[in-house]
Design a protein around this motif. Structure first.
Motif, PDB file in Angstrom:
ATOM      1  N   LEU A  59      12.427 -29.725 -31.714  1.00 57.91           N
ATOM      2  CA  LEU A  59      11.594 -30.818 -30.608  1.00 57.91           C
ATOM      3  C   LEU A  59      10.547 -31.426 -31.631  1.00 57.91           C
ATOM      4  O   LEU A  59       9.703 -30.889 -32.016  1.00 57.91           O
ATOM      5  N   ALA A  60      10.773 -32.640 -31.993  1.00 60.89           N
ATOM      6  CA  ALA A  60       9.924 -33.374 -33.163  1.00 60.89           C
ATOM      7  C   ALA A  60       8.795 -34.361 -32.237  1.00 60.89           C
ATOM      8  O   ALA A  60       9.287 -34.955 -31.528  1.00 60.89           O
ATOM      9  N   LEU A  61       7.627 -33.913 -32.561  1.00 63.72           N
ATOM     10  CA  LEU A  61       6.771 -34.764 -31.760  1.00 63.72           C
ATOM     11  C   LEU A  61       5.707 -35.512 -32.817  1.00 63.72           C
ATOM     12  O   LEU A  61       5.528 -35.269 -33.945  1.00 63.72           O
ATOM     13  N   GLY A  62       5.511 -36.882 -32.453  1.00 62.31           N
ATOM     14  CA  GLY A  62       4.635 -37.712 -33.243  1.00 62.31           C
ATOM     15  C   GLY A  62       3.227 -37.439 -32.944  1.00 62.31           C
ATOM     16  O   GLY A  62       2.705 -36.114 -32.850  1.00 62.31           O
ATOM     17  N   TRP A  63       2.245 -38.246 -32.912  1.00 57.37           N
ATOM     18  CA  TRP A  63       0.801 -37.943 -32.526  1.00 57.37           C
ATOM     19  C   TRP A  63       0.840 -37.560 -31.131  1.00 57.37           C
ATOM     20  O   TRP A  63       1.175 -37.904 -30.217  1.00 57.37           O
ATOM     21  N   VAL A  64       0.015 -36.494 -31.086  1.00 55.70           N
ATOM     22  CA  VAL A  64      -0.048 -35.713 -29.790  1.00 55.70           C
ATOM     23  C   VAL A  64      -1.500 -35.706 -29.475  1.00 55.70           C
ATOM     24  O   VAL A  64      -2.713 -35.286 -30.067  1.00 55.70           O
ATOM     25  N   ASP A  65      -1.828 -36.309 -27.976  1.00 49.77           N
ATOM     26  CA  ASP A  65      -3.032 -36.188 -27.562  1.00 49.77           C
ATOM     27  C   ASP A  65      -3.788 -35.105 -26.752  1.00 49.77           C
ATOM     28  O   ASP A  65      -4.864 -34.681 -26.984  1.00 49.77           O
ATOM     29  N   ASP A  66      -2.576 -34.318 -26.251  1.00 49.82           N
ATOM     30  CA  ASP A  66      -2.770 -33.085 -25.514  1.00 49.82           C
ATOM     31  C   ASP A  66      -2.856 -32.185 -26.382  1.00 49.82           C
ATOM     32  O   ASP A  66      -1.764 -31.159 -26.014  1.00 49.82           O
ATOM     33  N   MET A  67      -3.601 -31.883 -27.468  1.00 44.68           N
ATOM     34  CA  MET A  67      -3.131 -30.612 -28.257  1.00 44.68           C
ATOM     35  C   MET A  67      -3.737 -29.448 -27.407  1.00 44.68           C
ATOM     36  O   MET A  67      -2.951 -28.201 -27.732  1.00 44.68           O
ATOM     37  N   PRO A  68      -4.830 -29.292 -26.657  1.00 39.94           N
ATOM     38  CA  PRO A  68      -5.095 -27.918 -26.074  1.00 39.94           C
ATOM     39  C   PRO A  68      -3.811 -27.587 -25.160  1.00 39.94           C
ATOM     40  O   PRO A  68      -3.595 -26.102 -25.309  1.00 39.94           O
ATOM     41  N   GLY A  69      -3.278 -28.383 -24.478  1.00 39.41           N
ATOM     42  CA  GLY A  69      -2.109 -27.900 -23.635  1.00 39.41           C
ATOM     43  C   GLY A  69      -0.983 -27.618 -24.419  1.00 39.41           C
ATOM     44  O   GLY A  69      -0.106 -26.485 -24.210  1.00 39.41           O
ATOM     45  N   LEU A  70      -0.714 -28.302 -25.752  1.00 38.73           N
ATOM     46  CA  LEU A  70       0.432 -27.885 -26.362  1.00 38.73           C
ATOM     47  C   LEU A  70       0.352 -26.434 -26.991  1.00 38.73           C
ATOM     48  O   LEU A  70       1.108 -25.638 -27.021  1.00 38.73           O
ATOM     49  N   LEU A  71      -0.862 -26.294 -27.419  1.00 34.88           N
ATOM     50  CA  LEU A  71      -1.155 -24.992 -28.078  1.00 34.88           C
ATOM     51  C   LEU A  71      -1.201 -23.796 -26.956  1.00 34.88           C
ATOM     52  O   LEU A  71      -0.527 -22.762 -27.506  1.00 34.88           O
ATOM     53  N   ALA A  72      -1.840 -24.120 -26.272  1.00 31.84           N
ATOM     54  CA  ALA A  72      -1.497 -23.134 -25.087  1.00 31.84           C
ATOM     55  C   ALA A  72      -0.220 -22.649 -24.535  1.00 31.84           C
ATOM     56  O   ALA A  72      -0.119 -21.703 -23.968  1.00 31.84           O
ATOM     57  N   ALA A  73       0.755 -23.719 -25.009  1.00 26.48           N
ATOM     58  CA  ALA A  73       2.116 -23.436 -24.127  1.00 26.48           C
ATOM     59  C   ALA A  73       3.063 -22.703 -25.215  1.00 26.48           C
ATOM     60  O   ALA A  73       4.118 -22.319 -24.930  1.00 26.48           O
ATOM     61  N   CYS A  74       2.570 -22.427 -26.377  1.00 33.28           N
ATOM     62  CA  CYS A  74       3.371 -21.975 -27.610  1.00 33.28           C
ATOM     63  C   CYS A  74       3.280 -20.616 -27.719  1.00 33.28           C
ATOM     64  O   CYS A  74       2.096 -19.933 -27.316  1.00 33.28           O
ATOM     65  N   HIS A  75       4.194 -20.078 -28.526  1.00 32.20           N
ATOM     66  CA  HIS A  75       4.377 -18.651 -29.008  1.00 32.20           C
ATOM     67  C   HIS A  75       3.554 -18.507 -30.131  1.00 32.20           C
ATOM     68  O   HIS A  75       2.887 -17.295 -30.136  1.00 32.20           O
ATOM     69  N   ALA A  76       3.440 -19.276 -31.220  1.00 30.73           N
ATOM     70  CA  ALA A  76       2.694 -19.098 -32.172  1.00 30.73           C
ATOM     71  C   ALA A  76       2.681 -20.167 -32.872  1.00 30.73           C
ATOM     72  O   ALA A  76       3.196 -21.343 -32.743  1.00 30.73           O
ATOM     73  N   LEU A  77       1.696 -20.583 -33.970  1.00 27.11           N
ATOM     74  CA  LEU A  77       1.689 -21.741 -34.831  1.00 27.11           C
ATOM     75  C   LEU A  77       1.985 -21.383 -36.180  1.00 27.11           C
ATOM     76  O   LEU A  77       1.467 -20.283 -36.708  1.00 27.11           O
ATOM     77  N   VAL A  78       2.977 -22.034 -36.890  1.00 26.60           N
ATOM     78  CA  VAL A  78       3.291 -21.800 -38.360  1.00 26.60           C
ATOM     79  C   VAL A  78       2.604 -22.889 -38.980  1.00 26.60           C
ATOM     80  O   VAL A  78       2.862 -24.085 -38.794  1.00 26.60           O
ATOM     81  N   ASP A  79       1.609 -22.435 -39.987  1.00 30.28           N
ATOM     82  CA  ASP A  79       0.492 -23.241 -40.337  1.00 30.28           C
ATOM     83  C   ASP A  79       0.738 -23.387 -41.859  1.00 30.28           C
ATOM     84  O   ASP A  79       0.979 -22.415 -42.609  1.00 30.28           O
TER      85      ASP A  79
END
Length: 368
Positions: A263-283
């Motif tokens: 699922l490819a995403l462009g610029w995201v305005d709701d980063m708090p919601g996105l982060l809270a819904a994920c399993h982990a961040l690969v940084d």
């Protein structure tokens, strides 16, 4: 030249925050500091130090940095090693470049009648330190050092105070400078440390796209700078995860990743919601997305970091137990397995991430 004594303001302060349009992280921190200042009744202005440079030098620096980290990482690694990484002997300084913006900065300070100048970019820290040391800046200068790894261009003895993300970073600054240093932790918007209403919508979207597959977020930064993101997305998909790739403002990367099992995403305005819904961040950079994830309670894995400050920041985060390094594909999948819901590893990492936020940086800026 204005002074810091303004009794008629009843405790109100005028802050000038110096940022830089190098990606989005510096500007994000500057905007949040300005928001906090306004919420307390202070005045805050944000200026881009690159625009204070004459002859279009700032634009050239930004374009050169962007091109190198996206297309010529080996070149940026060389620049970082020569100009930013510490080491013995004489090393190039950022002061000659920074001082070119000196006249415009002092004019801006006078016009705004600022009480304190706050740098959130290393070139700005060189500029304010240089001016303070030579009496060219009549108001205090503070530096919010927003990197986990302290490189040498952040450091100038002329600045009045340093604010750092971690005790380790603060100790590093003290080893080089005899100035007051305090650990505050990162600066993020309040929404990252509160329940995220938008998380439910993201979970519904993920469930429609790949039912039963834990969503794993891959960050390529505002500029879409990432090493082999398509290969990482395919690895995650084969491992039973839904890769969610943040492509920033890179339309080409967005189009390319849209053809992958992700699922490819462009610029995201709701980063708090996105982060809270994920399993982990690969940084890959240990930047603002990483600290936002820590604030949200999302575990971070460092994988294929950008050269220079990205690699050093990812390593420092791992040394502090704030993330786990994954040097290759099998290590990445193993790290994700250890982060299953309610696992001791996940609980420990979430706790350490939350503990990073120790104080409000603004408290140490308005009292100067």
């Amino acid at each position: 030249m204005p002074t810091t004594d303004h009794p008629a303001r009843d405790g109100r302060r005028r802050l000038l925050i110096l940022s830089a349009s190098m990606g989005a992280g510096h500007d994000t921190v500057a905007a949040e500091l300005a928001r906090r200042a306004a919420a307390r009744g202070h005045d805050a202005r944000v200026a881009d130090v690159l625009r204070l440079l004459p002859y279009g030098l700032g634009t050239g620096l930004c374009r050169g940095y962007r091109a190198s980290v996206r297309h010529l990482p080996w070149l940026y690694a060389g620049v970082y090693g020569a100009f930013l990484r510490g080491g013995p002997g004489r090393r190039p300084s950022g002061v000659p470049l920074a001082r070119l913006a000196g006249d415009r900065l002092t004019e801006l300070v006078e016009r705004l009648d600022a009480d304190v100048v706050v740098s959130v970019f290393h070139l700005a820290a060189q500029l304010t330190g240089h001016l303070r040391a030579r009496g060219g800046l009549g108001v205090p200068s503070a530096v919010f050092l927003l990197d986990f790894a302290v490189h040498r261009q952040w450091l100038h003895p002329g600045n009045d105070r340093y604010l750092c993300l971690t005790d380790a970073a603060a100790a590093e600054v003290r080893r080089h400078l005899a100035v007051p240093v305090v650990t505050t932790g990162p600066v993020v918007a309040p929404a990252f440390r509160a329940p995220a209403p938008g998380a439910a919508r993201w979970r519904e979207r993920f469930a429609r796209r790949a039912p039963g597959r834990p969503p794993v977020l891959l960050s390529a930064g505002a500029w879409g700078a990432a090493s082999r993101p398509a290969a990482t997305a395919r690895l995650l998909a084969a491992g039973g995860y839904l890769p969610v790739v943040l492509c920033g403002r890179d339309e080409r990367l967005l189009a390319r990743l849209s053809r992958e099992p992700a699922l490819a995403l462009g610029w995201v305005d709701d980063m708090p919601g996105l982060l809270a819904a994920c399993h982990a961040l690969v940084d890959n950079a240990a930047g603002q997305t990483a600290v936002q994830a820590l604030a949200t309670g999302l575990p971070v894995i460092g994988h294929r970091p950008l050269p220079g400050h990205g690699a050093e920041g990812v390593r420092r985060m791992a040394d502090l137990g704030l993330s786990e390094p994954a040097p290759d594909g099998p290590a990445l999948l193993a790290a994700l397995t250890r982060l299953h819901d309610n696992s001791p590893t996940r609980t420990t990492r979430v706790t350490r991430g939350h503990a990073l936020f120790q104080a409000d940086a603004l408290d140490f800026l308005t009292d100067l």
